[in-house]
Design a protein around this motif. Structure first.
Motif, PDB file in Angstrom:
ATOM      1  N   ILE A  19      45.722  41.795  42.396  1.00 10.81           N
ATOM      2  CA  ILE A  19      45.860  40.941  43.577  1.00 10.81           C
ATOM      3  C   ILE A  19      44.918  41.426  44.676  1.00 10.81           C
ATOM      4  CG2 ILE A  19      47.430  40.258  45.438  1.00 10.81           C
ATOM      5  CD1 ILE A  19      49.695  40.375  43.248  1.00 10.81           C
ATOM      6  N   GLN A  20      44.870  42.718  44.900  1.00 12.53           N
ATOM      7  CA  GLN A  20      43.976  43.275  45.918  1.00 12.53           C
ATOM      8  C   GLN A  20      42.516  42.955  45.586  1.00 12.53           C
ATOM      9  OE1 GLN A  20      44.405  47.476  46.564  1.00 12.53           O
ATOM     10  NE2 GLN A  20      43.067  47.458  48.353  1.00 12.53           N
ATOM     11  N   ALA A  21      42.132  43.087  44.324  1.00 12.75           N
ATOM     12  CA  ALA A  21      40.757  42.771  43.922  1.00 12.75           C
ATOM     13  C   ALA A  21      40.438  41.292  44.165  1.00 12.75           C
ATOM     14  CB  ALA A  21      40.536  43.133  42.456  1.00 12.75           C
ATOM     15  N   GLN A  22      41.418  40.409  43.927  1.00 13.50           N
ATOM     16  CA  GLN A  22      41.198  38.981  44.208  1.00 13.50           C
ATOM     17  C   GLN A  22      40.926  38.756  45.691  1.00 13.50           C
ATOM     18  OE1 GLN A  22      43.615  35.904  41.927  1.00 13.50           O
ATOM     19  NE2 GLN A  22      44.952  37.709  41.782  1.00 13.50           N
ATOM     20  N   LEU A  23      41.743  39.391  46.510  1.00 15.33           N
ATOM     21  CA  LEU A  23      41.594  39.211  47.952  1.00 15.33           C
ATOM     22  C   LEU A  23      40.289  39.817  48.466  1.00 15.33           C
ATOM     23  CD1 LEU A  23      45.284  39.919  48.990  1.00 15.33           C
ATOM     24  CD2 LEU A  23      44.126  37.689  48.900  1.00 15.33           C
ATOM     25  N   MET A  24      39.865  40.926  47.878  1.00 15.63           N
ATOM     26  CA  MET A  24      38.619  41.576  48.298  1.00 15.63           C
ATOM     27  C   MET A  24      37.380  40.782  47.892  1.00 15.63           C
ATOM     28  SD  MET A  24      39.580  45.529  47.405  1.00 15.63           S
ATOM     29  CE  MET A  24      38.023  46.215  47.919  1.00 15.63           C
ATOM     30  N   THR A  25      37.461  40.056  46.782  1.00 11.93           N
ATOM     31  CA  THR A  25      36.289  39.343  46.253  1.00 11.93           C
ATOM     32  C   THR A  25      36.350  37.835  46.471  1.00 11.93           C
ATOM     33  OG1 THR A  25      37.313  39.125  44.065  1.00 11.93           O
ATOM     34  CG2 THR A  25      35.945  41.097  44.464  1.00 11.93           C
ATOM     35  N   ASN A  26      37.509  37.343  46.873  1.00 11.74           N
ATOM     36  CA  ASN A  26      37.721  35.902  47.054  1.00 11.74           C
ATOM     37  C   ASN A  26      37.441  35.133  45.756  1.00 11.74           C
ATOM     38  OD1 ASN A  26      38.664  33.844  48.741  1.00 11.74           O
ATOM     39  ND2 ASN A  26      36.580  33.185  49.221  1.00 11.74           N
ATOM     40  N   PRO A  68      42.096  46.390  37.329  1.00 14.35           N
ATOM     41  CA  PRO A  68      41.645  45.936  38.651  1.00 14.35           C
ATOM     42  C   PRO A  68      40.182  46.271  38.939  1.00 14.35           C
ATOM     43  CG  PRO A  68      43.841  46.851  38.822  1.00 14.35           C
ATOM     44  CD  PRO A  68      43.352  47.152  37.427  1.00 14.35           C
ATOM     45  N   VAL A  69      39.761  47.504  38.669  1.00 12.07           N
ATOM     46  CA  VAL A  69      38.375  47.862  38.948  1.00 12.07           C
ATOM     47  C   VAL A  69      37.427  47.180  37.956  1.00 12.07           C
ATOM     48  CG1 VAL A  69      38.229  50.038  37.648  1.00 12.07           C
ATOM     49  CG2 VAL A  69      36.830  49.712  39.690  1.00 12.07           C
ATOM     50  N   ALA A  70      37.850  47.030  36.695  1.00 12.27           N
ATOM     51  CA  ALA A  70      37.008  46.318  35.729  1.00 12.27           C
ATOM     52  C   ALA A  70      36.780  44.885  36.191  1.00 12.27           C
ATOM     53  CB  ALA A  70      37.659  46.334  34.347  1.00 12.27           C
ATOM     54  N   SER A  71      37.840  44.249  36.671  1.00 10.93           N
ATOM     55  CA  SER A  71      37.730  42.863  37.161  1.00 10.93           C
ATOM     56  C   SER A  71      36.816  42.786  38.375  1.00 10.93           C
ATOM     57  CB  SER A  71      39.119  42.329  37.512  1.00 10.93           C
ATOM     58  OG  SER A  71      39.950  42.313  36.375  1.00 10.93           O
ATOM     59  N   LYS A  72      36.985  43.715  39.293  1.00 12.68           N
ATOM     60  CA  LYS A  72      36.155  43.740  40.512  1.00 12.68           C
ATOM     61  C   LYS A  72      34.693  43.984  40.156  1.00 12.68           C
ATOM     62  CE  LYS A  72      36.162  45.756  45.156  1.00 12.68           C
ATOM     63  NZ  LYS A  72      34.936  46.544  45.236  1.00 12.68           N
ATOM     64  N   LYS A  73      34.442  44.889  39.218  1.00  8.78           N
ATOM     65  CA  LYS A  73      33.064  45.154  38.786  1.00  8.78           C
ATOM     66  C   LYS A  73      32.455  43.923  38.109  1.00  8.78           C
ATOM     67  CE  LYS A  73      32.088  49.303  37.004  1.00  8.78           C
ATOM     68  NZ  LYS A  73      31.141  49.934  37.891  1.00  8.78           N
ATOM     69  N   LEU A  74      33.243  43.218  37.304  1.00  7.93           N
ATOM     70  CA  LEU A  74      32.732  41.997  36.686  1.00  7.93           C
ATOM     71  C   LEU A  74      32.314  40.972  37.746  1.00  7.93           C
ATOM     72  CD1 LEU A  74      35.176  41.632  33.667  1.00  7.93           C
ATOM     73  CD2 LEU A  74      32.676  41.760  33.516  1.00  7.93           C
ATOM     74  N   ILE A  75      33.085  40.889  38.806  1.00  7.16           N
ATOM     75  CA  ILE A  75      32.761  39.944  39.869  1.00  7.16           C
ATOM     76  C   ILE A  75      31.561  40.415  40.677  1.00  7.16           C
ATOM     77  CG2 ILE A  75      33.594  38.968  42.052  1.00  7.16           C
ATOM     78  CD1 ILE A  75      36.434  38.933  40.672  1.00  7.16           C
ATOM     79  N   GLU A  76      31.591  41.644  41.133  1.00  3.32           N
ATOM     80  CA  GLU A  76      30.557  42.133  42.050  1.00  3.32           C
ATOM     81  C   GLU A  76      29.255  42.542  41.363  1.00  3.32           C
ATOM     82  OE1 GLU A  76      33.481  43.668  45.622  1.00  3.32           O
ATOM     83  OE2 GLU A  76      32.488  45.176  44.376  1.00  3.32           O
ATOM     84  N   GLU A  77      29.341  43.118  40.168  1.00  2.00           N
ATOM     85  CA  GLU A  77      28.132  43.607  39.504  1.00  2.00           C
ATOM     86  C   GLU A  77      27.576  42.633  38.470  1.00  2.00           C
ATOM     87  OE1 GLU A  77      28.970  47.551  38.015  1.00  2.00           O
ATOM     88  OE2 GLU A  77      29.648  48.227  40.003  1.00  2.00           O
ATOM     89  N   GLU A  78      28.450  41.818  37.888  1.00  2.00           N
ATOM     90  CA  GLU A  78      28.010  40.862  36.861  1.00  2.00           C
ATOM     91  C   GLU A  78      28.041  39.422  37.360  1.00  2.00           C
ATOM     92  OE1 GLU A  78      26.696  41.884  34.107  1.00  2.00           O
ATOM     93  OE2 GLU A  78      27.308  43.977  34.170  1.00  2.00           O
TER      94      GLU A  78
END
Length: 155
Positions: A84-91, A45-55
């Motif tokens: 799922i939470q990361a998807q909702l946080m990043t849209n 989850p955090v790797a996915s969120k970092k890929l979205i937000e940082e990359e």
């Protein structure tokens, strides 16, 4: 240019990330791939969120292979909830691609299934970015990633 993130794990017993990347490279151009490998599925989850937000990834595939024990299934559920939470946080879409070790009767089939599922979901990720109409055409057809499709429920 679109960016596709690949988050995978060292815990998996097959190179699911490599299989997804291999398939994506056959799909065409107009995108870049960034891979981020973490130890286990609860790190996805955090790797996915970092890929979205940082990359600045437009979509991410989160690939993992939970073990066969009850605690592994619990960890997979926790990871799925985090994704799922990361998807909702990043849209943004994060395509969860899990293959449980007990889905296959032997190592050869497990390796095939993991790579096949990764490849088929790579096509889904690509289509979500570039060809959404393909997914709409396939709505309700009982398509499965890995093993045979179930087919539609209608007679």
């Amino acid at each position: 240019m679109k960016i596709i993130g690949i988050a995978d794990t060292t815990f998996a017993r097959s190179d699911m990330g490599g299989a997804a990347i291999e398939e994506l490279k056959t799909m065409g151009t107009g995108f870049k791939i960034i891979r981020y490998t973490v130890p286990g599925i609860k790190d996805l989850p955090v790797a996915s969120k970092k890929l979205i937000e940082e990359e600045n990834c437009d979509i991410v595939m989160a690939l993992g292979m939970p073990g066969p024990m009850a605690k592994d299934k619990n960890c997979a559920h926790e990871a799925s909830t985090g994704i799922i939470q990361a998807q909702l946080m990043t849209n943004r879409h994060i395509i969860e691609v899990f293959v449980h070790e007990d889905e296959a009767p032997d190592n050869k089939t497990l390796d095939w299934l993991a790579k096949q599922r990764a490849k088929e979901h790579a096509r889904n990720a690509y289509n979500l970015l570039f060809n959404k109409e393909i997914l709409t055409k396939n709505a309700g057809k009982g398509l499965r990633q890995g093993y045979e499709d179930a087919g539609p429920a209608k007679e």
